[in-house]
Design a protein around this motif. Structure first.
Motif, PDB file in Angstrom:
ATOM      1  N   ASN A 150     -25.118-103.003  -9.810  1.00  8.60           N
ATOM      2  CA  ASN A 150     -23.880-103.371  -9.125  1.00  8.60           C
ATOM      3  C   ASN A 150     -23.070-102.187  -8.613  1.00  8.60           C
ATOM      4  O   ASN A 150     -21.963-102.368  -8.101  1.00  8.60           O
ATOM      5  N   ASN A 151     -23.606-100.987  -8.712  1.00  3.81           N
ATOM      6  CA  ASN A 151     -22.887 -99.819  -8.215  1.00  3.81           C
ATOM      7  C   ASN A 151     -23.917 -98.918  -7.550  1.00  3.81           C
ATOM      8  O   ASN A 151     -24.855 -98.476  -8.208  1.00  3.81           O
ATOM      9  N   TRP A 152     -23.732 -98.648  -6.270  1.00  9.48           N
ATOM     10  CA  TRP A 152     -24.761 -97.977  -5.475  1.00  9.48           C
ATOM     11  C   TRP A 152     -24.223 -96.705  -4.839  1.00  9.48           C
ATOM     12  O   TRP A 152     -23.033 -96.629  -4.461  1.00  9.48           O
ATOM     13  N   GLY A 153     -25.107 -95.735  -4.686  1.00 13.85           N
ATOM     14  CA  GLY A 153     -24.788 -94.553  -3.915  1.00 13.85           C
ATOM     15  C   GLY A 153     -24.965 -94.803  -2.433  1.00 13.85           C
ATOM     16  O   GLY A 153     -25.317 -95.912  -2.010  1.00 13.85           O
ATOM     17  N   GLN A 154     -24.770 -93.764  -1.644  1.00 12.87           N
ATOM     18  CA  GLN A 154     -24.796 -93.919  -0.185  1.00 12.87           C
ATOM     19  C   GLN A 154     -26.203 -93.741   0.383  1.00 12.87           C
ATOM     20  O   GLN A 154     -26.440 -94.059   1.539  1.00 12.87           O
ATOM     21  N   GLY A 155     -27.117 -93.248  -0.406  1.00 13.70           N
ATOM     22  CA  GLY A 155     -28.507 -93.099   0.030  1.00 13.70           C
ATOM     23  C   GLY A 155     -28.825 -91.712   0.551  1.00 13.70           C
ATOM     24  O   GLY A 155     -27.941 -90.983   1.019  1.00 13.70           O
ATOM     25  N   THR A 156     -30.102 -91.359   0.457  1.00 18.95           N
ATOM     26  CA  THR A 156     -30.593 -90.101   1.005  1.00 18.95           C
ATOM     27  C   THR A 156     -31.937 -90.367   1.687  1.00 18.95           C
ATOM     28  O   THR A 156     -32.778 -91.084   1.150  1.00 18.95           O
ATOM     29  N   GLN A 157     -32.123 -89.802   2.857  1.00 22.09           N
ATOM     30  CA  GLN A 157     -33.315 -90.068   3.652  1.00 22.09           C
ATOM     31  C   GLN A 157     -34.475 -89.193   3.195  1.00 22.09           C
ATOM     32  O   GLN A 157     -34.332 -87.972   3.055  1.00 22.09           O
ATOM     33  N   THR A 204     -41.792 -92.905   3.077  1.00 21.66           N
ATOM     34  CA  THR A 204     -40.659 -92.690   3.965  1.00 21.66           C
ATOM     35  C   THR A 204     -39.667 -93.842   3.858  1.00 21.66           C
ATOM     36  O   THR A 204     -40.038 -95.005   4.041  1.00 21.66           O
ATOM     37  N   ALA A 205     -38.437 -93.530   3.545  1.00 18.54           N
ATOM     38  CA  ALA A 205     -37.402 -94.554   3.344  1.00 18.54           C
ATOM     39  C   ALA A 205     -36.076 -93.873   3.040  1.00 18.54           C
ATOM     40  O   ALA A 205     -36.027 -92.661   2.795  1.00 18.54           O
ATOM     41  N   VAL A 206     -35.021 -94.676   3.047  1.00 19.67           N
ATOM     42  CA  VAL A 206     -33.750 -94.237   2.466  1.00 19.67           C
ATOM     43  C   VAL A 206     -33.793 -94.603   0.987  1.00 19.67           C
ATOM     44  O   VAL A 206     -34.083 -95.749   0.633  1.00 19.67           O
ATOM     45  N   TYR A 207     -33.524 -93.626   0.153  1.00 18.67           N
ATOM     46  CA  TYR A 207     -33.562 -93.825  -1.290  1.00 18.67           C
ATOM     47  C   TYR A 207     -32.137 -93.921  -1.829  1.00 18.67           C
ATOM     48  O   TYR A 207     -31.279 -93.094  -1.510  1.00 18.67           O
ATOM     49  N   TYR A 208     -31.920 -94.927  -2.654  1.00 17.65           N
ATOM     50  CA  TYR A 208     -30.623 -95.173  -3.252  1.00 17.65           C
ATOM     51  C   TYR A 208     -30.742 -95.157  -4.774  1.00 17.65           C
ATOM     52  O   TYR A 208     -31.720 -95.660  -5.327  1.00 17.65           O
ATOM     53  N   CYS A 209     -29.733 -94.611  -5.434  1.00 13.77           N
ATOM     54  CA  CYS A 209     -29.642 -94.824  -6.865  1.00 13.77           C
ATOM     55  C   CYS A 209     -28.538 -95.849  -7.130  1.00 13.77           C
ATOM     56  O   CYS A 209     -27.605 -95.999  -6.327  1.00 13.77           O
ATOM     57  N   ALA A 210     -28.666 -96.535  -8.240  1.00 12.86           N
ATOM     58  CA  ALA A 210     -27.725 -97.582  -8.592  1.00 12.86           C
ATOM     59  C   ALA A 210     -27.611 -97.670 -10.102  1.00 12.86           C
ATOM     60  O   ALA A 210     -28.535 -97.278 -10.828  1.00 12.86           O
TER      61      ALA A 210
END
Length: 125
Positions: A113-120, A91-97
């Motif tokens: 150095n470039n990130w998305g907004q995340g998905t729970q 369980t977490a917020v997952y980010y791609c970068a």
């Protein structure tokens, strides 16, 4: 300008599966390593997986190895994270970068150095 948008998160029961997507716009991902990271409440952020720009290698954190699979669809300019056998610790917020790296191999220790907004992602019965 490369923009990353994650999707595919949600609530799933323990033992279930989800597939996260990291869709890129503005620039092709062909020369970028892509990493997946996660942040759980009260815990340090964790690098989950990465895939190199030319698919030379993939890396997985020990906590997800054998359960998660990262892949790249060049035609769709998207990177996926297939997550199986999920448990509450996932369980977490997952980010791609992303990080520019046209010739190397990926590692989770680099400064993406470039990130998305995340998905729970929530795993609970």
């Amino acid at each position: 300008q490369l923009q990353l948008v994650e999707s595919g998160g949600g609530l799933v029961q323990p033992g279930g599966s989800l597939r996260l997507s990291c869709a890129a716009s503005g620039v092709t991902l062909a020369n970028y390593d892509i990493g997946w990271f996660r942040q759980a409440p009260g815990k340090e952020g964790e690098g989950v997986s990465c895939i190199s720009s030319k698919n030379l290698n993939t890396v997985y954190a020990a906590s997800v190895k054998g359960r998660f699979t990262i892949s790249r669809d060049s035609a769709k300019n998207t990177v996926y994270l297939q997550m199986n056998s999920l448990n509450p610790d996932d369980t977490a917020v997952y980010y791609c970068a992303s990080i520019w790296d046209p010739f190397g191999i990926c590692t989770l220790r680099r400064q993406y150095n470039n990130w998305g907004q995340g998905t729970q992602v929530s795993v609970s019965s």
